[in-house]
Enzyme design. Structure first.
Site, PDB file in Angstrom:
ATOM      1  N   ASP A 101       0.523 -52.195  15.709  1.00  0.00           N
ATOM      2  CA  ASP A 101      -0.557 -52.826  16.260  1.00  0.00           C
ATOM      3  C   ASP A 101      -1.198 -53.736  15.867  1.00  0.00           C
ATOM      4  O   ASP A 101      -1.845 -54.200  14.271  1.00  0.00           O
ATOM      5  CB  ASP A 101      -2.028 -52.016  16.298  1.00  0.00           C
ATOM      6  CG  ASP A 101      -0.777 -50.911  17.552  1.00  0.00           C
ATOM      7  OD1 ASP A 101      -0.431 -50.783  17.851  1.00  0.00           O
ATOM      8  OD2 ASP A 101      -1.571 -49.185  17.486  1.00  0.00           O
ATOM      9  N   ASP A 115       1.912 -52.412  24.590  1.00  0.00           N
ATOM     10  CA  ASP A 115       0.790 -50.975  24.977  1.00  0.00           C
ATOM     11  C   ASP A 115       0.371 -52.305  26.082  1.00  0.00           C
ATOM     12  O   ASP A 115       0.473 -51.454  26.639  1.00  0.00           O
ATOM     13  CB  ASP A 115       0.201 -50.895  23.810  1.00  0.00           C
ATOM     14  CG  ASP A 115      -0.023 -50.466  22.751  1.00  0.00           C
ATOM     15  OD1 ASP A 115       1.502 -49.246  23.083  1.00  0.00           O
ATOM     16  OD2 ASP A 115      -0.432 -50.903  21.466  1.00  0.00           O
TER      17      ASP A 115
END
EC number: 3.4.23.36
Length: 139
Positions: A101, A115
């Protein structure tokens, strides 16, 4: 497939550039910060890698079936976005043991393009269901 490629390119860049030096943008509201997520959304169920791999594979197979079953292009688009994002995060879990991330908007947990694609696909699907355009299995 382009969602997967774009996701993987940006994650590789994050691993090479943002690990030691996060980049602040928009006056600190947004930053590009490397994070290893070993859980799910919001880092829930951290360390349950096999669970997430299994659930991801089942979800991807089901959604691929739904994509081919549907004749509604918006319906197919929504599921394609979800599948592309799910494959991106699944690849990370299998290859690295965690999901990379790097997009940090201070009011929500750090996330990645996979995401983002999943979220867009889910929101589109909800919208289609609410306005009655999307019917499972056809037009």
């Amino acid at each position: 497939m382009s969602t997967f490629v774009l996701d993987q390119i940006t994650k590789a860049r994050a691993e090479n550039v943002f690990v030691d030096s996060p980049v602040n943008l928009l006056g600190g509201i947004l930053s590009l910060t490397y994070v290893q997520n070993r859980g799910g959304a919001f880092s829930i169920l951290e360390g349950k890698r096999r669970f997430f791999i299994t659930v991801s594979i089942i979800l991807i197979l089901f959604l691929c079936y739904m994509i081919f079953k549907s004749t509604n292009n918006l319906y197919r688009l929504s599921f394609s976005l979800i599948v592309g994002g799910a494959i991106g995060n699944l690849f990370d879990r299998i290859d690295k043991g965690y999901v990379v991330d790097f997009i940090d908007i201070k009011v929500i947990p750090v996330f990645n393009l996979a995401d983002f694609f999943i979220t867009c696909g889910v929101l589109l699907l909800i919208f289609l269901i609410l306005i009655g355009v999307c019917k499972i299995g056809g037009d």
